[in-house]
Structure formats: C-alpha cells, structure tokens
Write an enzyme that holds these catalytic residues in place. Sequence first.
Site, PDB file in Angstrom:
ATOM      1  N   ARG A 164       0.837  -1.220   0.000  1.00 30.14           N
ATOM      2  CA  ARG A 164       0.000   0.000   0.000  1.00 30.14           C
ATOM      3  C   ARG A 164       0.868   1.265   0.000  1.00 30.14           C
ATOM      4  O   ARG A 164       0.525   2.268   0.622  1.00 30.14           O
ATOM      5  CB  ARG A 164      -0.937   0.031   1.215  1.00 30.14           C
ATOM      6  CG  ARG A 164      -1.984  -1.084   1.254  1.00 30.14           C
ATOM      7  CD  ARG A 164      -2.979  -0.961   0.116  1.00 30.14           C
ATOM      8  NE  ARG A 164      -4.092  -1.898   0.237  1.00 30.14           N
ATOM      9  CZ  ARG A 164      -4.091  -3.136  -0.263  1.00 30.14           C
ATOM     10  NH1 ARG A 164      -3.032  -3.613  -0.897  1.00 30.14           N
ATOM     11  NH2 ARG A 164      -5.166  -3.890  -0.140  1.00 30.14           N
ATOM     12  N   SER A 233     -11.009  -1.208   2.240  1.00 29.52           N
ATOM     13  CA  SER A 233     -10.399  -1.336   3.567  1.00 29.52           C
ATOM     14  C   SER A 233     -10.112   0.056   4.106  1.00 29.52           C
ATOM     15  O   SER A 233      -9.465   0.853   3.427  1.00 29.52           O
ATOM     16  CB  SER A 233      -9.075  -2.091   3.478  1.00 29.52           C
ATOM     17  OG  SER A 233      -9.270  -3.389   3.024  1.00 29.52           O
ATOM     18  N   GLU A 329      -6.132   4.030   5.612  1.00 27.45           N
ATOM     19  CA  GLU A 329      -5.642   3.831   4.247  1.00 27.45           C
ATOM     20  C   GLU A 329      -5.995   5.002   3.330  1.00 27.45           C
ATOM     21  O   GLU A 329      -5.155   5.429   2.535  1.00 27.45           O
ATOM     22  CB  GLU A 329      -6.224   2.518   3.720  1.00 27.45           C
ATOM     23  CG  GLU A 329      -5.447   1.936   2.584  1.00 27.45           C
ATOM     24  CD  GLU A 329      -6.173   0.798   1.899  1.00 27.45           C
ATOM     25  OE1 GLU A 329      -7.240   1.022   1.299  1.00 27.45           O
ATOM     26  OE2 GLU A 329      -5.659  -0.323   1.954  1.00 27.45           O
TER      27      GLU A 329
HETATM   28  N1  EPU Z   1     -11.271 -11.068   9.522  1.00 27.37           N
HETATM   29  C1  EPU Z   1     -12.047 -11.197  10.639  1.00 27.37           C
HETATM   30  N2  EPU Z   1     -13.135 -10.379  10.775  1.00 27.37           N
HETATM   31  C2  EPU Z   1     -13.467  -9.461   9.827  1.00 27.37           C
HETATM   32  C3  EPU Z   1     -12.658  -9.314   8.693  1.00 27.37           C
HETATM   33  C4  EPU Z   1     -11.546 -10.134   8.556  1.00 27.37           C
HETATM   34  O1  EPU Z   1     -11.784 -12.017  11.510  1.00 27.37           O
HETATM   35  O2  EPU Z   1     -14.475  -8.776  10.018  1.00 27.37           O
HETATM   36  C5  EPU Z   1     -10.119 -11.978   9.336  1.00 27.37           C
HETATM   37  C6  EPU Z   1     -10.436 -12.975   8.207  1.00 27.37           C
HETATM   38  O3  EPU Z   1     -11.098 -14.112   8.689  1.00 27.37           O
HETATM   39  C7  EPU Z   1      -9.060 -13.303   7.694  1.00 27.37           C
HETATM   40  C8  EPU Z   1      -8.286 -12.016   7.899  1.00 27.37           C
HETATM   41  O4  EPU Z   1      -8.995 -11.256   8.860  1.00 27.37           O
HETATM   42  O5  EPU Z   1      -8.454 -14.312   8.464  1.00 27.37           O
HETATM   43  C9  EPU Z   1      -8.075 -11.233   6.614  1.00 27.37           C
HETATM   44  O6  EPU Z   1      -9.327 -10.872   6.035  1.00 27.37           O
HETATM   45  P1  EPU Z   1      -9.541 -10.753   4.445  1.00 27.37           P
HETATM   46  O7  EPU Z   1      -9.062 -11.976   3.763  1.00 27.37           O
HETATM   47  O8  EPU Z   1     -10.956 -10.342   4.213  1.00 27.37           O
HETATM   48  O9  EPU Z   1      -8.532  -9.616   3.980  1.00 27.37           O
HETATM   49  P2  EPU Z   1      -8.112  -8.248   4.654  1.00 27.37           P
HETATM   50  O10 EPU Z   1      -6.732  -8.402   5.201  1.00 27.37           O
HETATM   51  O11 EPU Z   1      -9.164  -7.767   5.576  1.00 27.37           O
HETATM   52  C10 EPU Z   1      -6.893  -7.349   2.505  1.00 27.37           C
HETATM   53  C11 EPU Z   1      -6.859  -6.065   1.732  1.00 27.37           C
HETATM   54  C12 EPU Z   1      -8.063  -5.958   0.824  1.00 27.37           C
HETATM   55  C13 EPU Z   1      -8.015  -7.141  -0.145  1.00 27.37           C
HETATM   56  C14 EPU Z   1      -8.027  -8.442   0.664  1.00 27.37           C
HETATM   57  C15 EPU Z   1      -7.820  -9.640  -0.210  1.00 27.37           C
HETATM   58  C16 EPU Z   1      -5.683  -4.442   3.091  1.00 27.37           C
HETATM   59  C17 EPU Z   1      -5.804  -3.256   3.993  1.00 27.37           C
HETATM   60  N3  EPU Z   1      -6.844  -4.952   2.654  1.00 27.37           N
HETATM   61  O12 EPU Z   1      -8.040  -7.301   3.352  1.00 27.37           O
HETATM   62  O13 EPU Z   1      -7.936  -4.757   0.080  1.00 27.37           O
HETATM   63  O14 EPU Z   1      -9.109  -7.129  -1.036  1.00 27.37           O
HETATM   64  O15 EPU Z   1      -6.931  -8.449   1.612  1.00 27.37           O
HETATM   65  O16 EPU Z   1      -6.511  -9.668  -0.678  1.00 27.37           O
HETATM   66  O17 EPU Z   1      -4.574  -4.879   2.802  1.00 27.37           O
HETATM   67  C18 EPU Z   1      -8.556  -2.456   0.061  1.00 27.37           C
HETATM   68  O18 EPU Z   1      -7.357  -2.192   0.204  1.00 27.37           O
HETATM   69  O19 EPU Z   1      -9.423  -1.550  -0.041  1.00 27.37           O
HETATM   70  C19 EPU Z   1      -8.984  -3.852   0.053  1.00 27.37           C
HETATM   71  C20 EPU Z   1     -10.271  -4.204  -0.004  1.00 27.37           C
END
Ligand code: EPU
Length: 344
Positions: A164, A233, A329
Amino acid sequence: MQVQAQVQLKNLNTLNLSAIASHYVQINHPDDVIEALNFAEQHNLNALILSGGSNVLLPQQIQALVLHLNIQGINVLAEDENTITVKVGAGQVWHDFVLYSTQQQWFGLQNLALIPGLVGASPVQNIGAYGVEVGEFIDSVQVYDRQLKVFDSISGSDCHFAYRHSIFKDYPNRYIIVSVTFKLLKKADLKLSYGDLKQAVGEEFTAENLQNQVIHIRQSKLPDPKEFPNVGSFFKNPILTEAEFGKIAQHFPNIPHYPQAHSNVKVAAGWLIDQTGWKGKQLGSVGMFDKQALVLVNYADATLADVKNTYQTVQSDVKQKFNIQLEPEPVLYSEQGLIQAHHV
Ligand code: EPU
C-alpha cells in the site's frame, strides 16, 4: 478547458461525503494539466487531483481547484514472445481495464478485478488483493512533475512499490499521473496462493475463471459502494516486528498473520476490529460493515467529522485491547485541497 464554480463532489467520492469544491475542471488530455495548473496559480489556489474518489476523505468545503482526471486510451506500445506493454490513460476505469486485459488474453491483473477507482490511482497506493500487487506489472508511470514543471516517466523500480505504498505517497502533492504503462504476460501464470482462492478456482485453471472467482469473493464480503458508500479497507493491515508480534500472539494465539520481509509480521486489521466488537456496529451514521469489519460505511449522509468520530473511536478501542495503532488507508484532504497526515 472549462472551470466550474461551487461543484458538489458527493457523487464523485465513493464514501458519498458532501464536499463542495470552489473550483472544478475536468482533465481530458495531458496538456489540460498545464492549463489547469496555470489557472490555479493565477487564482492563488492549490490543485487537488481527483481520480475515481474511491480512496479519499474530503472536507465539506474545499477552497481549491479540483482537477478531475478523465484521460482515456489503451495503446499497445510493444510486444515480444512473453510480454505485452500497454499504456493506459489515467481516467480509464480500473475494473473495465482488468476485464479488457483478460479478454485480450493479457495476464497478471486478474486477481485485482473489481477494485474500485481509476487506472491513474492504481500505482499511488500500489493496489493489491488476493496475493497480487499492481506494482508487479507496472513498467512505468507517466506524470506531470509539479516541482520540476515537466512531464516525466518514472520506471516501475523507481516507484519504490511496497505494501500500500509508493513514491507517490512519499511526495504526496508532487506528481500528477496521466497514464500508466503495464507489462503484462502473454502466458497465464495464475496466482492462487491467497486463502480460499485455490479452492474456489477448483480444476478450471483459466484466467477467466480466476477473475470470476475473485469477483465472486469480493462481492460476497465487500459492500458495493453504490449501496453502502465506502472506500474499501479503511485501515492498512499493521506490520509488526517479530518481538511485537510475539507479545500479542501470546495472549491471542488465533490472530491471523502473514510473514513479511525482515522477520516482520503483518496482522489482519479486520480481525483486530472484529475482536473489539466493532463488526456491524455504528456510531451515529458511520459504522464498520457487518461482513468485513475493515470496511467503514457511511450509512446516512455523514460528514468528514462523523467519519473521523467513528474511525478514531475504532482506533482507540484497538489500541486499548492490542496496543496496536491502526493507520487509515484513504487519503485525507484539507479545506485548502492539500493532502494531510492523519493525526494519531
Ligand atoms: N477477519 C475477521 N473479521 C473481519 C474481517 C476479517 O476475523 O471482520 C479476518 C479474516 O477471517 C481473515 C483475515 O482477517 O483471516 C483477513 O481478512 P480478508 O481476507 O478479508 O482480507 P483483509 O486483510 O481484511 C486485505 C486487503 C483488501 C483485499 C483483501 C484480499 C488491506 C488493507 N486490505 O483485506 O484490500 O481485497 O486483503 O486480498 O490490505 C482495500 O485495500 O481496499 C482492500 C479491499
């Protein structure tokens, strides 16, 4: 080039914040940039560069010239046995370009399907999802350099892409991106390492299927900004040192985490927020989404002040429980149209 006065930007930012720009101009060609900057200088205004509005926090009144980037065009520049080099106008819609690239059998961007916004913003925060970051496929970025007052091309390696992050974050008010040149693959190399993507793709190892599965996963977790205004995010996933992580993992062994370079560890901000009870919870008209706690939603005509109220409360709850400071972000603008640091 036609400058308009007192323009409402509510429909031009995906968080739907009401924001009135004292001056606004659409940029359809790189040369318009110079004309617009001259206008801003003559009228003693800062220039605010607005792209798809999907990663910005805008104040209610903006005393500045908003340059709304609308430069179109997809042009193949070069091709060899393995790669295709294609230059894309900053104003092209990102998702449409991803779909087009897949149709053309150009490979690499499929994991980044359905990310909101325009092509010109993609290098700024090095958009990433499902194990791919756009920086891996950027050959160069064409910019207008406001400091040196010249058009320039910055090579992908000089963009210093990281999670990012890029040079465009290091020098926030310096560059105006007019086009992005991608180097895409002519043979598919599907990236299936992320979470349940491999399972979702099953036995059908095609770029089209990968793209469709990514779209499906995003639609199942992330709110459509047209229905629930949001900027994706809201916080970055924090990167901790091994020692910091060790302390937290002792108390919270289930914390989702991903090893990084230099023994650092990235932890899931969504999980941290979820654990503080914020998933599906609102403060006034702003809350964290019930299917993905990392996404902040404007449920009813919120202003920037309402957004700050909610996200700062989330930050403080996470800090209290985990001793981790979440970093927002999206890019925050001042009333004078300049990019500002988020206050900690
Ligand atoms: N999780 C929870 N509760 C929640 C949300 C997530 O426990 O309410 C846990 C999930 O179970 C999982 C972990 O957190 O174990 C990660 O969640 P997820 O796979 O949904 O991905 P994220 O880390 O929340 C990141 C990016 C997203 C991208 C996804 C998929 C960042 C800040 N966000 O989200 O990017 O789509 O991975 O690669 O790095 C964005 O930047 O706007 C964005 C949507």
